[in-house]
Scaffold this active site. Structure first.
Site, PDB file in Angstrom:
ATOM      1  N   TYR A  52       0.844  -1.192   0.000  1.00  0.00           N
ATOM      2  CA  TYR A  52       0.000   0.000   0.000  1.00  0.00           C
ATOM      3  C   TYR A  52       0.884   1.249   0.000  1.00  0.00           C
ATOM      4  O   TYR A  52       1.504   1.581   1.007  1.00  0.00           O
ATOM      5  CB  TYR A  52      -0.931   0.014   1.205  1.00  0.00           C
ATOM      6  CG  TYR A  52      -1.965  -1.091   1.222  1.00  0.00           C
ATOM      7  CD1 TYR A  52      -2.296  -1.798   0.063  1.00  0.00           C
ATOM      8  CD2 TYR A  52      -2.630  -1.439   2.395  1.00  0.00           C
ATOM      9  CE1 TYR A  52      -3.235  -2.815   0.072  1.00  0.00           C
ATOM     10  CE2 TYR A  52      -3.578  -2.450   2.413  1.00  0.00           C
ATOM     11  CZ  TYR A  52      -3.878  -3.142   1.252  1.00  0.00           C
ATOM     12  OH  TYR A  52      -4.822  -4.152   1.266  1.00  0.00           O
ATOM     13  N   SER A 216     -13.081  -5.034  -0.047  1.00  0.00           N
ATOM     14  CA  SER A 216     -13.946  -4.276  -0.975  1.00  0.00           C
ATOM     15  C   SER A 216     -15.418  -4.636  -0.797  1.00  0.00           C
ATOM     16  O   SER A 216     -16.102  -5.012  -1.753  1.00  0.00           O
ATOM     17  CB  SER A 216     -13.513  -4.506  -2.425  1.00  0.00           C
ATOM     18  OG  SER A 216     -12.307  -3.853  -2.704  1.00  0.00           O
ATOM     19  N   PHE A 227     -21.200   0.150  -5.412  1.00  0.00           N
ATOM     20  CA  PHE A 227     -22.544  -0.064  -5.951  1.00  0.00           C
ATOM     21  C   PHE A 227     -23.579   0.808  -5.253  1.00  0.00           C
ATOM     22  O   PHE A 227     -24.660   1.032  -5.790  1.00  0.00           O
ATOM     23  CB  PHE A 227     -22.935  -1.541  -5.858  1.00  0.00           C
ATOM     24  CG  PHE A 227     -22.930  -2.109  -4.463  1.00  0.00           C
ATOM     25  CD1 PHE A 227     -24.008  -1.916  -3.608  1.00  0.00           C
ATOM     26  CD2 PHE A 227     -21.852  -2.844  -4.007  1.00  0.00           C
ATOM     27  CE1 PHE A 227     -24.003  -2.448  -2.331  1.00  0.00           C
ATOM     28  CE2 PHE A 227     -21.838  -3.386  -2.729  1.00  0.00           C
ATOM     29  CZ  PHE A 227     -22.917  -3.181  -1.881  1.00  0.00           C
TER      30      PHE A 227
END
Length: 306
Positions: A52, A216, A227
Site C-alpha cells: 500500500y 472491498s 454499488f
C-alpha cells in the site's frame, strides 16, 4: 463492538476491520480522528499491506496513532506481504523475512498479530514458506498467519508444510460480488452461476475454521466503483434504502450488515477514511437482518433462486 474468533488463533477480533489502504488520502489530523473514533467504538483491528503506497500507509498509520508500547497493547495489527508490484508475486523465504522486517519498522512495533500472504505466488515453494513462518513465529515477530485470495487446494498445499494454522483468508465479497455464495445455490445446474470459480472456498474455510475477511465490501467488480447509489444497481439500492429506513441507519450500514448476517462469521475490511462513514460501518455490528431481508437484498442485487 461484537467480536469473533480469528480462525483457530484464540484471538478475539472485532467483526469490523479497519482497512488502511487509503490512509494516505487524508490529512494527518483526519487520520488521527478516524483512528480515535474507531478505537472508541471498539474497532481496534487494523489491516495493512507492505504494497500500500510502497509502505507509506504503514508509516502514516504509526504516526497518526502515536505508536508506543501502551498504544500497541490496545490494538490488533495485520499486514500482508508477497507482492512485488509489476514484477512478481514472491513467497520466497528471504522476501517474506525481509518484508516483515520492513513492515515492523514502518509500523514501529516489535510484532504483528497477523501476517497474510498477499495473493498466490505461482512459483511458491511451500517448504520455504514454512521456514519463513517458523522463524517469524519463533522470534515472536508474527503471532498468527493467513493468506488472501487463495482456494482450498492452495491453502492445503501450504498447510501440508506450514506448522502454524492458517487462520484467515482475505477474499473479495459484497452484495455486488457474491459468486462465493451464489455458486453454492446452483449446484448441479447448467447455468453460468453454477460455475465454481473458487473451489468452494466458503465451505472449505468454514470446515477448517478459517476466518474469511471480506475486502472491498462495497465494490462492484474489481475496483469498479461502489454499488451504493449506482444507477446500474437501482433495484438493489431501492431495497437497501427501504431496509435502512426501517433500522434508522444508512445504506452503508445495511450493506455491511448483509455480510455480517452470513453464519460463516465473515469479517468485512472497510476501506473508507471518512469519519462519518466509518461510524456507519461500525453500526452494522449491532444489526441482525432477518433471513427474509437478507434474501431480498441478494435477489435485488441480480441473483436468483433456482
Amino acid at each position: 463492538m461484537r467480536t469473533i474468533n480469528l480462525g483457530t488463533s484464540g484471538l478475539q477480533v472485532p467483526v469490523i476491520a479497519i482497512g488502511c489502504m487509503r490512509i494516505d488520502s487524508v490529512e494527518k489530523k483526519d487520520a488521527e480522528k478516524l483512528i480515535k473514533t474507531a478505537l472508541d467504538k471498539g474497532a481496534n483491528f487494523f489491516d495493512h499491506a507492505d504494497v500500500y503506497q510502497d509502505g507509506k500507509c504503514e508509516k502514516i498509520f504509526a504516526e497518526a496513532i502515536g505508536m508506543n508500547a501502551s498504544v500497541r497493547e490496545k490494538i490488533i495489527l495485520q499486514s500482508k506481504c508477497g507482492i512485488r508490484r509489476g514484477v512478481a508475486f514472491d513467497f520466497s523465504k528471504n522476501h517474506i523475512l525481509k518484508s516483515v522486517d520492513g513492515i515492523l519498522k514502518r509500523l514501529k512495533t516489535d510484532y504483528l498479530d497477523v501476517l497474510l500472504l498477499h495473493r498466490p505466488d505461482l512459483l511458491v515453494d511451500p517448504e520455504e514458506v514454512a521456514e519463513a513462518f517458523g522463524i517469524l513465529h519463533t522470534t515472536g515477530k508474527v503471532r498468527n498467519f493467513g493468506v488472501s485470495n487463495q482456494n482450498p487446494t492452495q491453502i492445503q498445499l501450504l498447510q501440508k508444510f506450514v506448522k502454524q494454522p492458517i487462520v484467515a483468508n482475505q477474499l473479495q465479497f459484497s452484495l455486488a460480488h457474491a459468486s462465493m455464495i451464489s455458486s453454492g445455490l446452483h449446484v448441479n445446474m447448467g447455468d453460468d452461476t453454477a460455475i465454481n470459480r473458487d473451489g468452494g472456498i466458503l465451505d472449505f474455510c468454514r470446515l477448517k475454521d478459517i476466518t474469511i475477511q471480506a475486502w472491498s465490501p462495497f465494490q462492484k467488480g474489481f475496483f469498479g466503483g461502489v454499488f451504493l447509489g449506482d444507477s446500474e444497481y437501482a433495484k438493489l439500492n431501492t431495497k437497501i434504502d427501504k431496509i435502512a429506513k426501517k433500522y434508522e441507519v444508512t445504506n452503508t450500514t445495511i450493506a455491511l450488515a448483509w455480510i455480517l448476517r452470513h453464519p460463516a462469521k465473515i469479517q468485512p475490511v472497510t476501506g473508507t477514511w471518512n469519519v462519518n462513514r466509518i461510524k456507519d460501518c461500525i453500526k452494522a455490528a449491532d444489526i441482525t437482518l432477518s433471513k427474509e431481508e437478507w434474501y431480498e437484498l441478494y435477489l435485488a442485487a441480480g441473483n436468483d433462486l433456482p
